[in-house]
Design a protein around this motif. Structure first.
Motif, short mmCIF file in Angstrom:
data_model
loop_
_atom_site.label_atom_id
_atom_site.label_comp_id
_atom_site.label_asym_id
_atom_site.label_seq_id
_atom_site.Cartn_x
_atom_site.Cartn_y
_atom_site.Cartn_z
N UNK A 80 82.91 79.67 39.88
CA UNK A 80 83.91 78.60 39.95
C UNK A 80 83.32 77.36 40.63
N UNK A 81 82.64 77.56 41.74
CA UNK A 81 82.09 76.40 42.47
C UNK A 81 81.03 75.67 41.66
N UNK A 82 80.16 76.42 41.00
CA UNK A 82 79.11 75.79 40.19
C UNK A 82 79.73 75.01 39.04
N UNK A 83 80.84 75.53 38.50
CA UNK A 83 81.50 74.89 37.35
C UNK A 83 82.46 73.79 37.75
N UNK A 84 82.57 73.54 39.05
CA UNK A 84 83.46 72.47 39.51
C UNK A 84 84.90 72.87 39.62
N UNK A 85 85.18 74.17 39.58
CA UNK A 85 86.56 74.65 39.73
C UNK A 85 86.80 75.05 41.19
N UNK A 86 88.05 75.15 41.56
CA UNK A 86 88.42 75.60 42.90
C UNK A 86 88.47 77.12 42.90
N UNK A 87 87.75 77.74 43.79
CA UNK A 87 87.73 79.21 43.87
C UNK A 87 89.10 79.72 44.29
N UNK A 88 89.36 80.99 43.98
CA UNK A 88 90.66 81.59 44.28
C UNK A 88 90.90 81.74 45.78
N UNK A 89 89.81 81.83 46.57
CA UNK A 89 89.96 81.91 48.01
C UNK A 89 89.21 80.76 48.66
N UNK A 90 89.54 80.46 49.91
CA UNK A 90 88.87 79.38 50.64
C UNK A 90 87.46 79.82 50.99
N UNK A 91 86.45 79.13 50.47
CA UNK A 91 85.06 79.50 50.67
C UNK A 91 84.37 78.67 51.75
N UNK A 92 85.13 77.82 52.44
CA UNK A 92 84.53 76.88 53.39
C UNK A 92 83.71 77.56 54.47
N UNK A 93 84.19 78.68 54.99
CA UNK A 93 83.51 79.35 56.10
C UNK A 93 82.51 80.41 55.65
N UNK A 94 82.24 80.48 54.34
CA UNK A 94 81.29 81.46 53.83
C UNK A 94 79.95 80.84 53.47
#
Length: 271
Positions: free
Chosen positions: A235-249
């Protein structure tokens, strides 16, 4: 969901514990938990991916990432140069070796684990699913007609030596609880390197280069989190918003900022 079981409840869930019931005080059962065979899973997944056009290059050694004008432009391998629009670094414990020349110090360290796989000779004494031996921190898992016994955390760098004492501990654990279930004379002994991070959480997300993405550091939960990590990263590579918050990962959590002599902040990798 969970259930707290007494001794009788443990034996009811795992009849193979009947002969060693006097050693069991109680247990915590997770009825929604599942056990699977990651070898079968990954091979079937590879077949499905191949059917969708994915090409696997087995037996090829990745040597380095080639960077030009702040972007990764190719992967150098012993079989030639591979170009792409986006790159994912997912090499487990070996990820830091590829990232280091790019100025990234990934805090991913190899933590060695061991396992034995034992053919079942007495079904009545064998585990039904998975039992965690909390005394020895060892998992005993049913895989069809075999028992997989795995655990331990050894800090020994990239050493893949098989130590007999570790095998003896695994053997003791399964025989102590499920004595006579398997043929220990036919057991196979194995070790592997878990890619661990200091905080125990994987590194999934952006790197310091715009088209290089990270998917590493999953520790003991590589297969458990594999599909979810792949989905979120896609999702991130494709410019979509991931289903969960990935900020802290992401890798950014291991960076801190400090002032340079000119006053401009710069990122510094955490030890």
């Amino acid at each position: 969901p969970f259930e707290v079981l007494d001794r009788a409840g443990c034996v009811a869930a795992e009849p193979g514990l009947a002969a060693s019931a006097d050693k069991v005080t109680g247990g915590l059962r997770l009825p929604g938990d599942e056990t699977g065979d990651c070898f079968k899973f990954t091979n079937r997944l590879a077949d499905m991916a191949s059917g969708l056009g994915v090409t696997f290059r087995h037996g090829v050694t990745v040597q380095r990432l080639e960077v030009d004008r702040g972007r990764v432009v190719a992967v150098q391998t012993d079989a030639g140069r591979l170009t792409a629009d986006a790159f994912v670094l997912a090499m487990g414990s070996f990820s830091p070796r590829i990232a280091a020349p790019l100025g990234m110090r990934l805090p991913v360290y190899p933590v060695k684990g061991y396992s034995i796989t034992v053919p079942i000779v007495d079904e009545s004494r064998a585990p039904v699913s998975t039992v965690m031996d909390e005394t020895h921190k060892i998992a005993i898992t049913r895989l069809g007609d075999r028992i997989r016994v795995g655990g331990m955390a050894e800090l020994s760098g990239f050493d893949n030596s098989l130590h007999p004492r570790r095998q003896a501990t695994l053997r003791h654990s399964v025989e102590d609880l499920f004595g006579g279930a398997g043929d220990q004379a036919q057991a196979t002994f194995w070790c592997g390197l878990r890619p661990m991070t200091p905080d125990g959480t994987p590194i999934v997300g952006a790197s310091t280069l715009p088209n290089l993405w990270l998917n590493t550091g999953h520790g003991t939960l590589g297969w458990t989190m594999a599909a979810g990590s792949g989905r979120a990263l896609a999702d991130m590579i494709s410019g979509r918003v991931a289903d969960i918050d990935m900020a802290d990962l992401g890798y950014a959590r291991y960076q801190r900022r400090r002032a340079t002599p000119t006053g401009a902040p710069r990122p510094v990798a955490a030890e």
